[in-house]
Enzyme design. Structure first.
Site, PDB file in Angstrom:
ATOM      1  N   GLY A 198     -20.060  37.043   8.334  1.00 29.48           N
ATOM      2  CA  GLY A 198     -19.537  37.577   9.585  1.00 29.48           C
ATOM      3  C   GLY A 198     -19.461  39.089   9.571  1.00 29.48           C
ATOM      4  O   GLY A 198     -19.828  39.741   8.593  1.00 29.48           O
ATOM      5  N   THR A 205     -23.366  45.853  11.955  1.00 30.25           N
ATOM      6  CA  THR A 205     -24.177  46.513  10.938  1.00 30.25           C
ATOM      7  C   THR A 205     -25.319  47.340  11.508  1.00 30.25           C
ATOM      8  O   THR A 205     -25.894  48.158  10.794  1.00 30.25           O
ATOM      9  CB  THR A 205     -24.737  45.495   9.935  1.00 30.25           C
ATOM     10  OG1 THR A 205     -25.455  44.494  10.642  1.00 30.25           O
ATOM     11  CG2 THR A 205     -23.631  44.840   9.160  1.00 30.25           C
ATOM     12  N   GLU A 246     -29.092  44.683   0.544  1.00 27.71           N
ATOM     13  CA  GLU A 246     -29.761  43.392   0.371  1.00 27.71           C
ATOM     14  C   GLU A 246     -31.020  43.255   1.223  1.00 27.71           C
ATOM     15  O   GLU A 246     -31.934  42.497   0.898  1.00 27.71           O
ATOM     16  CB  GLU A 246     -28.796  42.260   0.736  1.00 27.71           C
ATOM     17  CG  GLU A 246     -27.589  42.129  -0.178  1.00 27.71           C
ATOM     18  CD  GLU A 246     -27.845  41.244  -1.371  1.00 27.71           C
ATOM     19  OE1 GLU A 246     -29.015  41.113  -1.781  1.00 27.71           O
ATOM     20  OE2 GLU A 246     -26.875  40.681  -1.904  1.00 27.71           O
ATOM     21  N   LYS A 292     -29.914  39.577   9.346  1.00 26.72           N
ATOM     22  CA  LYS A 292     -29.272  40.720  10.010  1.00 26.72           C
ATOM     23  C   LYS A 292     -29.370  41.972   9.139  1.00 26.72           C
ATOM     24  O   LYS A 292     -29.405  43.094   9.670  1.00 26.72           O
ATOM     25  CB  LYS A 292     -27.824  40.399  10.371  1.00 26.72           C
ATOM     26  CG  LYS A 292     -26.861  40.261   9.194  1.00 26.72           C
ATOM     27  CD  LYS A 292     -26.190  41.573   8.813  1.00 26.72           C
ATOM     28  CE  LYS A 292     -25.430  41.420   7.517  1.00 26.72           C
ATOM     29  NZ  LYS A 292     -24.756  42.678   7.122  1.00 26.72           N
ATOM     30  N   ARG A 325     -24.560  49.500   4.381  1.00 27.12           N
ATOM     31  CA  ARG A 325     -25.512  50.021   3.397  1.00 27.12           C
ATOM     32  C   ARG A 325     -26.944  49.872   3.885  1.00 27.12           C
ATOM     33  O   ARG A 325     -27.785  50.736   3.632  1.00 27.12           O
ATOM     34  CB  ARG A 325     -25.332  49.287   2.061  1.00 27.12           C
ATOM     35  CG  ARG A 325     -24.044  49.621   1.336  1.00 27.12           C
ATOM     36  CD  ARG A 325     -24.060  49.090  -0.084  1.00 27.12           C
ATOM     37  NE  ARG A 325     -24.098  47.646  -0.127  1.00 27.12           N
ATOM     38  CZ  ARG A 325     -23.016  46.871  -0.205  1.00 27.12           C
ATOM     39  NH1 ARG A 325     -21.825  47.411  -0.212  1.00 27.12           N
ATOM     40  NH2 ARG A 325     -23.138  45.560  -0.269  1.00 27.12           N
ATOM     41  N   ALA A 375     -16.097  46.016   3.999  1.00 25.85           N
ATOM     42  CA  ALA A 375     -15.152  45.725   2.921  1.00 25.85           C
ATOM     43  C   ALA A 375     -13.898  46.592   2.998  1.00 25.85           C
ATOM     44  O   ALA A 375     -12.781  46.092   2.833  1.00 25.85           O
ATOM     45  CB  ALA A 375     -15.849  45.917   1.574  1.00 25.85           C
TER      46      ALA A 375
END
Length: 333
Positions: free
Chosen positions: A136, A248, A281, A191, A255, A140
């Site tokens: 979701g 994001t 990632e 995503k 990131r 962090a």
């Protein structure tokens, strides 16, 4: 599992693992955070801060910190918060020492070596355990600070999803459960690729119109792949799809977005990766997703453009031009 687990083990002491440990302890659970490197565990335990990955966030003294897998033996559920490409190796390292309790996958990606979604990897690496997925729109640092957030918990059995949601939920951290594990896994993985694309657009100064179009068409790509794998498109209209994309694809706190932005500004992939704090990632996932999409005959032009820029050495202008030159057609999500 129909009763909320009271003792939570968190495997992986990066930013997200640390934040989830804080969130679980805030929800009233007994928490142990495992770090792979003994020196990292010792530093976090001594300072009560993960200075490298989550600076400025104090860890409650009740959160145990260890590098010894034996300290996780009393856990009633385990959150796996290691990068997607290291999940199988983590199983080889820890499986024998861990209890046979539910696993919650908290990383997002597709394993490059096998082309498998992470639940398949987890079933092989950590056998004889139920597997759930947490995904979701979350940064962090915000979760760790107690700012409001909502996530999706996917599990094949409704009782397991409900129990895990009750274990992790608090006033500021709200999990919703679903049984669409595949849809949630695909949404979380792809995503990251779309976030890199959004960063490329931002870094190159292509404008907000282009970014909005990219997010929308990126959502269509995610939906096509999820459906081809047996997931449900409506899942991607929720937190694990649209919610995560909105977050994001619009902030350098991501990131993946930040890496794409740096490449869009002219840095090489190596330079952009070196500047990252933690793993983006989407770099490995772009390649893995394209291999998966090819086998399933699913069109994913945005993912293809991202991979062409990152790995293929294509100029950003060339990749954008290829997207804009695609045939006109009716809109479909």
């Amino acid at each position: 599992m129909s009763v909320a687990p009271q003792r939570i083990g968190v495997i992986g002491a990066g930013a997200w693992g640390t934040a989830l440990a804080v969130a679980a302890q805030r929800a009233g659970r007994a928490v142990v955070l495992w770090a792979r490197r003994p020196e990292q565990a010792a530093a976090i335990a001594a300072t009560r801060e993960n200075a490298r990955y989550l600076p400025g966030v104090a860890l409650d003294p009740a959160i145990g910190v260890t590098s010894d897998a034996a300290d996780l033996a009393a856990s009633e559920a385990l959150l796996l918060v290691v990068p997607a490409q290291h999940l199988r190796a983590t199983g080889a390292l820890l499986d024998a020492a861990l209890p046979r309790v539910p696993l919650v996958l908290c990383a997002k990606g597709v394993e490059l070596a096998s082309g498998q979604l992470l639940d398949r990897v987890a079933f092989a690496a950590f056998p004889d355990r139920p597997v759930a997925v947490l995904s979701g729109p979350t940064f962090a640092a915000e979760v760790a600070k107690g700012l409001p957030a909502a996530v999706t918990l996917a599990a094949g059995e409704a009782d397991l999803g409900r129990a895990l949601a009750e274990a992790l939920g608090s006033a500021a951290f709200r999990p919703y459960w679903t049984d669409d594990v595949t849809g949630v896994l695909v949404g979380g993985a792809v995503k990251n690729v779309i976030a890199i694309a959004a960063g490329l657009v931002a870094g190159a100064g292509l404008g907000e119109n282009a970014r909005a179009a990219l997010i929308t068409r990126g959502l269509a790509e995610i939906g096509r792949l999820a459906e081809a794998l047996g997931g449900r498109r409506e899942t991607l209209m929720g937190l694990a799809g649209l919610g995560d994309l909105v977050l994001t694809c619009g902030s350098s706190q991501s990131r993946n977005f930040a890496l794409g932005q740096r490449v869009g500004q002219g840095q090489s992939l190596a330079q952009a990766t070196e500047a990252s704090r933690g793993v983006a990632e989407g770099v490995a996932t772009a390649q893995a997703v394209l291999q998966l999409a090819a086998r399933l005959e699913v069109e994913m032009p945005i993912a293809q453009a991202v991979d062409a820029v990152l790995r293929g050495g294509a100029a950003l202008a060339e990749a954008v031009g290829a997207l804009l030159a695609r045939p006109l057609k009716s809109e479909s999500l």
